[in-house]
Design a protein around this motif. Structure first.
Motif, PDB file in Angstrom:
ATOM      1  N   LEU A 167      31.759 -33.511 -26.999  1.00  0.00           N
ATOM      2  CA  LEU A 167      30.383 -33.482 -27.508  1.00  0.00           C
ATOM      3  C   LEU A 167      29.551 -34.605 -26.907  1.00  0.00           C
ATOM      4  O   LEU A 167      30.088 -35.615 -26.447  1.00  0.00           O
ATOM      5  CB  LEU A 167      30.395 -33.600 -29.030  1.00  0.00           C
ATOM      6  CG  LEU A 167      31.058 -32.471 -29.822  1.00  0.00           C
ATOM      7  CD1 LEU A 167      31.078 -32.811 -31.307  1.00  0.00           C
ATOM      8  CD2 LEU A 167      30.347 -31.143 -29.574  1.00  0.00           C
ATOM      9  N   PRO A 168      28.213 -34.473 -26.926  1.00  0.00           N
ATOM     10  CA  PRO A 168      27.353 -35.558 -26.453  1.00  0.00           C
ATOM     11  C   PRO A 168      27.618 -36.852 -27.230  1.00  0.00           C
ATOM     12  O   PRO A 168      28.064 -36.820 -28.388  1.00  0.00           O
ATOM     13  CB  PRO A 168      25.940 -35.035 -26.726  1.00  0.00           C
ATOM     14  CG  PRO A 168      26.085 -33.547 -26.780  1.00  0.00           C
ATOM     15  CD  PRO A 168      27.433 -33.287 -27.364  1.00  0.00           C
ATOM     16  N   ASP A 207      27.049 -27.102 -27.448  1.00  0.00           N
ATOM     17  CA  ASP A 207      27.419 -28.368 -26.803  1.00  0.00           C
ATOM     18  C   ASP A 207      28.845 -28.315 -26.260  1.00  0.00           C
ATOM     19  O   ASP A 207      29.122 -28.809 -25.158  1.00  0.00           O
ATOM     20  CB  ASP A 207      27.271 -29.524 -27.787  1.00  0.00           C
ATOM     21  CG  ASP A 207      25.822 -29.921 -28.016  1.00  0.00           C
ATOM     22  OD1 ASP A 207      24.969 -29.564 -27.180  1.00  0.00           O
ATOM     23  OD2 ASP A 207      25.536 -30.588 -29.037  1.00  0.00           O
ATOM     24  N   ASP A 232      28.855 -26.010 -23.128  1.00  0.00           N
ATOM     25  CA  ASP A 232      28.283 -26.663 -21.953  1.00  0.00           C
ATOM     26  C   ASP A 232      29.248 -27.687 -21.363  1.00  0.00           C
ATOM     27  O   ASP A 232      29.384 -27.796 -20.137  1.00  0.00           O
ATOM     28  CB  ASP A 232      26.966 -27.351 -22.320  1.00  0.00           C
ATOM     29  CG  ASP A 232      25.821 -26.368 -22.518  1.00  0.00           C
ATOM     30  OD1 ASP A 232      26.013 -25.159 -22.223  1.00  0.00           O
ATOM     31  OD2 ASP A 232      24.742 -26.789 -22.961  1.00  0.00           O
TER      32      ASP A 232
END
Length: 542
Positions: free
Chosen positions: A145-146, A206, A209
């Motif tokens: 995750l970011p 997320d 990606d």
């Protein structure tokens, strides 16, 4: 000094087509047809179907299962390399492949709660065996995750890259798949996403990606879209998105009733079905659901199993999602002024300036050079000269003769705004006796050389200008270093020749979708055990 690098291309003559031709007949006889070619046009077209061999699953409890009946399911038919008595999703996968008439030797190397980095550090001897034809990697559930959501995407990418290198070093033709995990009600809350289905969708986006960016950047065989399968089941009103208030009639719970984060038997079965469809490229809708089947063993009704098979089919047949339009390009030409001797390629014999670079986007002369700040390395710079005066500023401006040998980490600062038209470039040096190009990780940094967000890019050696060992014909230039380490200068000095190659990339390749979000970015951090950056810089495309 420099490590040689090789990769074996998996498909010389469209092997996936050949594989599907053979598999189509065999699978039909086994009662499970291949995925139709018309619905697979956008899948990894150069990847052959894998229908046998030794397969290793690497991950944590999202792979081995967190509870019965999944945890020990079919354990006698698989090999738990850690001797923990686990069957889990690999056990279900094994049963599905047996039902389809395939012959896999299935092994799992799992440890609860651990990351891919942990596996690389602690289980390399197991993972790095030449026996594995196929390896599936599952990262800890929130690591991709970011950073704003508590993740560490750079850690995920770096570990996946190192494991890929480990596997391919032992077996250059091994298939490597990434196992995309799922969002969950518990994780959505813990990681700060909105509640409900919207949060599940946002977290899954997320994760998707991150996995597809790693797949594209690192050269994996494919991504098994397990987490996307979960969301598809939710979107089709088959799975309840909020089990906390009870399971709605006619729906099932994909997540464990214990923690709403791990997979239930339904989620585990869907995971195995997606992995089955992606790896074998067989249509899971033909899998049996009656007595003696994996579904029946787990207590999943034929109707629910049929829906899970269909979800696995549909999610695998989808085209790969577009994360960013790639603009990572090899540099195919360059011109220089200064101490340069003409030729094809030209030879740099002293201080020279880089004047232009050519990629498939055109030829650019508006080059801005970067200054390396605080380079650290076990080796001294290849050629320092009188300017710059010390190792910490070894790569300065556009001076092409100042290289850093086997960079560990360098911070390259720019004094210009970054836009969607910005193209960064790295010019790499290697002895002519080796293949041009080096793996490297690039991260956006601010003026204090601290990372900006989670924007990073893993460059492969193959991204640079192509030039085989012992050949200079396609190099950007050859270099005769006159100072630096003896292995690069030769004895007498200047007798060992090096060559130059380059790569260009954009903010989109680094994962930037909104330029305003990286307004504090002023430069790049480049990390590599082997890269010799002669010069790093940027230019602007029209």
């Amino acid at each position: 000094m420099r490590r040689s690098r090789f990769d074996v291309l998996l498909a010389a003559i469209h092997p996936r087509l050949l594989g599907l031709m053979a598999w189509g007949v065999f699978a039909t006889q086994a009662g499970c047809a291949s995925l139709p070619e018309s619905e697979q046009d956008d899948l990894e077209s150069t990847t052959a179907a894998v229908t046998s061999g030794n397969i290793l699953f690497v991950g944590n409890s999202f792979t081995h299962g967190n509870e019965e009946p999944v945890y020990s399911y079919n354990k006698a038919a698989v090999t738990d390399t850690n001797g923990s008595g686990q069957g889990g999703i690999p056990g279900i996968f094994k049963k599905l492949t047996t039902q389809a008439g395939f012959t896999f030797n299935v092994s799992l190397e799992t440890a609860s709660g651990q990351t891919l980095r942990w596996h690389h550090t602690n289980r390399a001897p197991t993972i790095g065996q030449a026996t594995w034809n196929t390896v599936v990697l599952q990262e800890q559930s929130t690591t991709p995750l970011p950073t704003s959501r508590g993740g560490s995407p750079t850690a995920f990418t770096d570990a996946a890259r190192d494991l890929r290198t480990l596997v391919r070093a032992a077996n250059p033709s091994a298939n490597l798949y990434l196992y995309e995990t799922w969002s969950s009600p518990t994780s959505v809350s813990a990681q700060g996403y909105p509640s409900g289905t919207a949060g599940l969708q946002a977290m899954q986006t997320d994760l998707r990606d991150a996995y597809f960016k790693a797949y594209r950047d690192l050269g994996f065989t494919g991504v098994a879209r397990v987490g996307d399968g979960y969301m598809r089941a939710v979107d089709q009103n088959l799975a309840d998105p909020n089990p906390a208030d009870g399971i709605s009639p006619g729906m099932f719970n994909l997540w464990s009733a214990q923690d709403s984060r791990h997979s239930s038997k339904y989620g585990s079965y869907l995971s195995a079905a997606v992995l089955f469809a992606k790896i074998t490229q067989a249509d899971p809708r033909g899998l049996a659901t009656g007595t003696g089947s994996a579904a029946a063993d787990l207590g999943i009704s034929s109707a629910d199993a049929a829906n899970l098979h269909r979800i696995a089919y549909e999610i695998t047949a989808l085209p790969d999602p577009v994360v960013n339009v790639p603009t990572r390009l090899r540099v195919t030409g360059a011109t220089f002024t200064g101490s340069v001797t003409g030729g094809t390629p030209a030879n740099v014999t002293g201080n020279a300036q880089l004047v232009s670079l050519t990629t498939s986007e055109g030829t650019f002369t508006n080059l801005v050079g970067a200054t390396a700040n605080g380079i650290t390395s076990t080796n001294t710079p290849s050629a320092r000269g009188t300017v710059p005066a010390n190792a910490n500023v070894a790569s300065t401006g556009l001076s092409i003769h100042d290289g850093t040998n086997n960079l560990n980490t360098g911070h390259f600062q720019f004094d210009t705004a970054l836009t969607t038209k910005t193209r960064f470039f790295i010019v790499d040096s290697t002895p002519t006796s080796t293949t041009l190009g080096d793996d490297a990780t690039v991260t956006l940094v601010n003026a204090s050389s601290q990372p900006v967000g989670s924007y990073s890019l893993a460059l492969l050696a193959s991204d640079f200008t192509g030039s085989a060992a012992g050949n200079t014909s396609t190099a950007l230039a050859t270099v005769s270093y006159t100072s630096g380490v003896a292995s690069l200068t030769g004895n007498p000095v200047g007798t060992v020749q090096s060559k130059l190659g380059g790569v260009s990339f954009s903010l989109a390749d680094l994962g930037v979708t909104d330029v305003a979000s990286i307004s504090s970015a002023t430069g790049l951090r480049i990390s590599s055990a082997t890269l010799d950056p002669n010069v790093v810089g940027l230019y602007t495309v029209p």
